[in-house]
Enzyme design. Sequence first.
Site, PDB file in Angstrom:
ATOM      1  N   GLU A   6      -3.135 -12.146  -2.907  1.00 32.34           N
ATOM      2  CA  GLU A   6      -3.977 -12.930  -3.830  1.00 32.34           C
ATOM      3  C   GLU A   6      -3.140 -13.682  -4.852  1.00 32.34           C
ATOM      4  O   GLU A   6      -3.638 -14.581  -5.524  1.00 32.34           O
ATOM      5  CB  GLU A   6      -5.013 -12.019  -4.510  1.00 32.34           C
ATOM      6  N   HIS A  42       0.780  -8.346  -2.773  1.00 31.02           N
ATOM      7  CA  HIS A  42      -0.391  -9.021  -3.361  1.00 31.02           C
ATOM      8  C   HIS A  42      -0.609 -10.411  -2.755  1.00 31.02           C
ATOM      9  O   HIS A  42      -0.199 -11.413  -3.358  1.00 31.02           O
ATOM     10  CB  HIS A  42      -0.163  -9.213  -4.862  1.00 31.02           C
ATOM     11  N   GLU A  70      -3.490  -0.367 -12.195  1.00 31.84           N
ATOM     12  CA  GLU A  70      -2.875   0.930 -12.464  1.00 31.84           C
ATOM     13  C   GLU A  70      -3.767   1.981 -11.811  1.00 31.84           C
ATOM     14  O   GLU A  70      -4.912   2.169 -12.214  1.00 31.84           O
ATOM     15  CB  GLU A  70      -2.791   1.115 -13.981  1.00 31.84           C
ATOM     16  N   SER A  71      -3.245   2.650 -10.796  1.00 36.50           N
ATOM     17  CA  SER A  71      -4.107   3.516  -9.988  1.00 36.50           C
ATOM     18  C   SER A  71      -4.693   4.675 -10.792  1.00 36.50           C
ATOM     19  O   SER A  71      -5.840   5.072 -10.572  1.00 36.50           O
ATOM     20  CB  SER A  71      -3.353   4.026  -8.756  1.00 36.50           C
ATOM     21  N   CYS A 100      -1.838  -2.715  -3.285  1.00 37.11           N
ATOM     22  CA  CYS A 100      -0.961  -2.074  -4.271  1.00 37.11           C
ATOM     23  C   CYS A 100      -1.619  -0.824  -4.887  1.00 37.11           C
ATOM     24  O   CYS A 100      -1.710   0.194  -4.212  1.00 37.11           O
ATOM     25  CB  CYS A 100      -0.555  -3.112  -5.305  1.00 37.11           C
ATOM     26  N   ARG A 130       4.438   6.147  -5.200  1.00 40.86           N
ATOM     27  CA  ARG A 130       4.159   5.173  -6.263  1.00 40.86           C
ATOM     28  C   ARG A 130       5.458   4.604  -6.821  1.00 40.86           C
ATOM     29  O   ARG A 130       6.471   5.285  -6.849  1.00 40.86           O
ATOM     30  CB  ARG A 130       3.426   5.845  -7.428  1.00 40.86           C
TER      31      ARG A 130
HETATM   32  N1  GLN Z   1       2.483   0.866 -10.104  1.00 39.92           N
HETATM   33  C1  GLN Z   1       1.051   0.802 -10.020  1.00 39.92           C
HETATM   34  C2  GLN Z   1       0.466   2.187  -9.770  1.00 39.92           C
HETATM   35  O1  GLN Z   1       1.186   3.096  -9.514  1.00 39.92           O
HETATM   36  C3  GLN Z   1       0.631  -0.159  -8.939  1.00 39.92           C
HETATM   37  C4  GLN Z   1       1.124  -1.536  -9.273  1.00 39.92           C
HETATM   38  C5  GLN Z   1       0.254  -2.668  -8.800  1.00 39.92           C
HETATM   39  O2  GLN Z   1      -0.899  -2.471  -8.399  1.00 39.92           O
HETATM   40  N2  GLN Z   1       0.756  -3.872  -8.914  1.00 39.92           N
HETATM   41  O3  GLN Z   1      -0.708   2.359  -9.825  1.00 39.92           O
END
Ligand code: GLN
Length: 193
Positions: free
Chosen positions: A172, A170, A47-48, A78, A105
């Site tokens: 990973e 992702h 979550e940024s 992400c 986002r």
């Molecule tokens: N939705 C997340 C964000 O806005 C990012 C999602 C993710 O890293 N899988 O930070």
Amino acid sequence: MRIGVLALQGGVAEHINHLIKLNCEAVEVRKKEELEGLNGIILPGGESTTIGKLLRKTGIFDILRNKILEGLPVWGTCAGMILLAKDIENDNVKHLATMDITVRRNAYGSQIDSFLAEESIEAVANEKIPLVFIRAPFITSVDDKVEILAKIEEKVVAARQGNMLVTSFHPELTDNLEFHRYFIGICGKYAKL
Ligand code: GLN
């Protein structure tokens, strides 16, 4: 090759496992001291907003930002992409803001917030590679310093600007190691400079 994974929140273990499979020394970075002696660093998904707050709280923010500006290879997956973007369309708070991209986002909306795709990404591998998207951002505009690596349905989902690499997806979370191999290659090039 000694590669850090920012381990404040989000999907850290999967990146570490991929790095180990590629014979790297993988380091979880939770404190600013752990930024020393790295050949590169991965900013994972998560979550940024939360990771951005923790970057500031731990004092990692300024040191990491300076290292990236000085050429430390960095790969944002992400949420990590959002942390590196100079502009975020739908968020007033910017974070490290080192890369000349604008991102949106949660760009795929809540109805299709997760999906799988497959794409051949010329710079990265010869075969098609699986791509996992989870509440992903995409890039809505890039400066001409930025190389576009992949698009899905006309949306830019992977890009590079010198030492900075970002992906909406992702690698990973798949068995495929090609994207990690590609990033390690970037780390190797910068190490020789
Ligand atoms: N939705 C997340 C964000 O806005 C990012 C999602 C993710 O890293 N899988 O930070």
